[in-house]
Scaffold this motif. Structure first.
Motif, PDB file in Angstrom:
ATOM      1  N   GLY A 277     -15.667  -2.271 -26.460  1.00  0.00           N
ATOM      2  CA  GLY A 277     -15.660  -3.525 -26.925  1.00  0.00           C
ATOM      3  C   GLY A 277     -17.101  -3.747 -27.731  1.00  0.00           C
ATOM      4  O   GLY A 277     -17.289  -3.175 -28.671  1.00  0.00           O
ATOM      5  N   ASN A 278     -17.597  -4.679 -27.361  1.00  0.00           N
ATOM      6  CA  ASN A 278     -18.939  -4.964 -28.063  1.00  0.00           C
ATOM      7  C   ASN A 278     -20.204  -4.146 -27.563  1.00  0.00           C
ATOM      8  O   ASN A 278     -21.389  -4.086 -28.084  1.00  0.00           O
ATOM      9  N   ALA A 279     -19.676  -3.828 -26.116  1.00  0.00           N
ATOM     10  CA  ALA A 279     -21.144  -2.797 -25.411  1.00  0.00           C
ATOM     11  C   ALA A 279     -21.081  -1.669 -26.191  1.00  0.00           C
ATOM     12  O   ALA A 279     -20.303  -1.033 -26.424  1.00  0.00           O
TER      13      ALA A 279
ATOM     14  N   ARG B  64     -24.490 -14.242 -27.812  1.00  0.00           N
ATOM     15  CA  ARG B  64     -23.068 -13.562 -28.198  1.00  0.00           C
ATOM     16  C   ARG B  64     -23.062 -14.146 -29.819  1.00  0.00           C
ATOM     17  O   ARG B  64     -22.562 -13.050 -30.521  1.00  0.00           O
TER      18      ARG B  64
ATOM     19  N   LEU C  85     -25.889  -8.117 -17.964  1.00  0.00           N
ATOM     20  CA  LEU C  85     -24.457  -7.766 -18.104  1.00  0.00           C
ATOM     21  C   LEU C  85     -23.784  -8.526 -18.976  1.00  0.00           C
ATOM     22  O   LEU C  85     -23.194  -8.078 -20.012  1.00  0.00           O
ATOM     23  N   GLU C  86     -24.238  -9.851 -19.367  1.00  0.00           N
ATOM     24  CA  GLU C  86     -23.578 -10.671 -20.105  1.00  0.00           C
ATOM     25  C   GLU C  86     -24.046 -10.406 -21.691  1.00  0.00           C
ATOM     26  O   GLU C  86     -23.141 -10.363 -22.434  1.00  0.00           O
TER      27      GLU C  86
ATOM     28  N   GLU D  16     -22.709  -7.034 -22.763  1.00  0.00           N
ATOM     29  CA  GLU D  16     -21.047  -7.169 -23.192  1.00  0.00           C
ATOM     30  C   GLU D  16     -21.134  -7.883 -24.618  1.00  0.00           C
ATOM     31  O   GLU D  16     -20.141  -7.661 -25.300  1.00  0.00           O
TER      32      GLU D  16
ATOM     33  N   ILE E 113     -19.934   2.378 -20.237  1.00  0.00           N
ATOM     34  CA  ILE E 113     -19.934   2.177 -21.538  1.00  0.00           C
ATOM     35  C   ILE E 113     -19.138   3.487 -22.112  1.00  0.00           C
ATOM     36  O   ILE E 113     -18.260   3.642 -22.982  1.00  0.00           O
TER      37      ILE E 113
ATOM     38  N   PHE F 241     -16.852  -0.333 -18.970  1.00  0.00           N
ATOM     39  CA  PHE F 241     -17.588  -1.351 -18.936  1.00  0.00           C
ATOM     40  C   PHE F 241     -17.157  -2.830 -18.131  1.00  0.00           C
ATOM     41  O   PHE F 241     -17.975  -3.139 -17.203  1.00  0.00           O
ATOM     42  N   GLN F 242     -16.268  -3.190 -18.476  1.00  0.00           N
ATOM     43  CA  GLN F 242     -15.393  -4.330 -18.001  1.00  0.00           C
ATOM     44  C   GLN F 242     -15.269  -4.303 -16.500  1.00  0.00           C
ATOM     45  O   GLN F 242     -15.632  -4.983 -15.607  1.00  0.00           O
TER      46      GLN F 242
ATOM     47  N   LYS G 262     -18.667  -3.951 -14.664  1.00  0.00           N
ATOM     48  CA  LYS G 262     -19.166  -5.470 -14.744  1.00  0.00           C
ATOM     49  C   LYS G 262     -18.635  -6.458 -13.422  1.00  0.00           C
ATOM     50  O   LYS G 262     -19.451  -6.969 -12.692  1.00  0.00           O
TER      51      LYS G 262
END
Length: 370
Positions: free
Chosen positions: A10-12, A227, A251-252, A255, A347, A352-353, A356
């Motif tokens: 994702g974005n991580a 974000r 964690l946020e 992400e 990651i 990762f999701q 988390k």
């Protein structure tokens, strides 16, 4: 400095940051060594926990021991004995929060020391000069830390000054051995944050930080701005969220694509008797731990958990023993180091999701709180 994003989920991002004094994997957490030492632990312990990048502070080092002593020692690494990477905050936030602020001008910041009331002046050029002369691996530019709440006009004026100071910081550089990071300001206003990113991204900085958060704004605002800014920062440069360090906040931000973190939370909380566990925080001072002979966290393999019980740590704390602060700090920093390692592994595996979700579900249970 070199930075490489090796894997994305994702974005991580999982990456490697290399500097004059070594390298660190990202996402990473930087223990705070404000005065050139992490409170409660020695450097060898920091290294054993897997940390290779720590944070110090220009404001504090400037006041004590001072530039002259640091230069005579050969720089901050020989003076402190730390062999790894060092990032220094410019001290701008400390000028606003600790010192008696006298005046902000276009030239810089006039302030009085919180130690003895003596008068001083920081300019963008001086901060870069100080960071280069003491030999840090990464130096932050001087910025104006926008408070919360702030009006749109105030935030706009503050952001624009931060950008002008960033340009002056670039022009003041004399070596590439010290990487320089810019700081994105703009309060909670989307257009100001985006404009700041746009202007700073045109300048040759090695990395970018998100500043002006965790200063009193609601948590959802902090997440929203993180974000927004992270999504617009250059893909090939490290992203650093300044002063944010609760596990759920890390964690946020990971992400959202953030790579670097620092906070006094693990060390300060340790000295105050609050310990982090896989099932939430516990207050080791609580009477219910008087006869609890289990480790702080049965899932932790740190020196503290392998050798001492909650009952013993409570005894040390209520007795005022210095070992309470030492053992608590070892545990909390180990917890953070393990969290970041697990994040990186998740990651790399594209999970990762899942990590988390599982971490927060267990962490929020607060099994040991009290």
């Amino acid at each position: 400095m070199e930075f490489q994003v090796i894997r994305k989920d994702g974005n991580a991002r999982y990456g490697i940051l290399r500097g004059t004094h070594g390298e660190t994997e990202t996402p990473c957490f930087m223990p705070v060594g404000t005065l050139g030492a992490v409170k409660g632990v020695t450097w060898d312990r920091i290294g054993q926990m897997g940390y290779s990048l720590v944070l110090s502070n220009v404001y504090h080092l400037y006041l004590r021991p001072g530039l002259e002593i640091l230069q005579e020692a050969g720089g901050i690494h020989p003076f402190t004995g730390w062999k790894g990477l060092i990032l220094t905050d410019s001290g701008g936030f400390q000028v606003f929060s600790l010192s008696k602020l006298m005046k902000i001008t276009e030239d810089g910041i006039y302030f009085k020391s919180h130690i003895d009331g003596s008068e001083h002046f920081f300019s963008p050029e001086f901060v870069v000069e100080f960071e280069e002369k003491i030999g840090v691996d990464i130096g932050m530019v001087l910025d104006e830390c926008t408070p919360y709440p702030a009006t749109y006009e105030y935030a706009k004026h503050s952001m624009e000054r931060t950008v002008r100071w960033a340009l002056r910081s670039i022009r003041a550089r004399t070596t590439d051995k010290t990487a320089i990071f810019a700081i994105v300001q703009g309060g909670v206003y989307n257009d100001l944050r985006l404009k700041c990113v746009e202007m700073l991204s045109e300048l040759p900085f090695e990395g970018f930080a998100i500043g002006g958060l965790s200063v009193g704004e609601p948590k959802d605002e902090m997440y929203r701005i993180t974000r927004l800014v992270a999504s617009q920062l250059p893909e090939d440069k490290p992203r650093y969220l300044m002063g944010v360090g609760k596990p759920e906040d890390i964690l946020e931000a990971v992400e959202a694509g953030v790579d670097m973190f620092d906070c006094v939370i693990p060390t300060r909380n340790a000295r105050n008797g609050t310990l982090f566990t896989s099932r939430g925080k516990i207050n080791i001072k609580a009477a219910k731990f008087k006869r609890d002979f289990s480790p702080v966290d049965p899932e932790c393999d740190c020196y503290t958990c392998k050798n001492f019980s909650r009952a013993y740590l409570r005894h040390l704390y209520v007795s005022g023993e210095i070992n309470a602060a030492i053992l608590n700090t070892i545990h909390n920093l180990h917890f953070y180091g393990r969290l970041m390692k697990d994040i990186r592994e998740a990651i790399k595996k594209g999970k990762f999701q899942e990590f988390k979700r599982n971490f927060l579900e267990k962490y929020s249970s607060q099994e040991g709180s009290g």
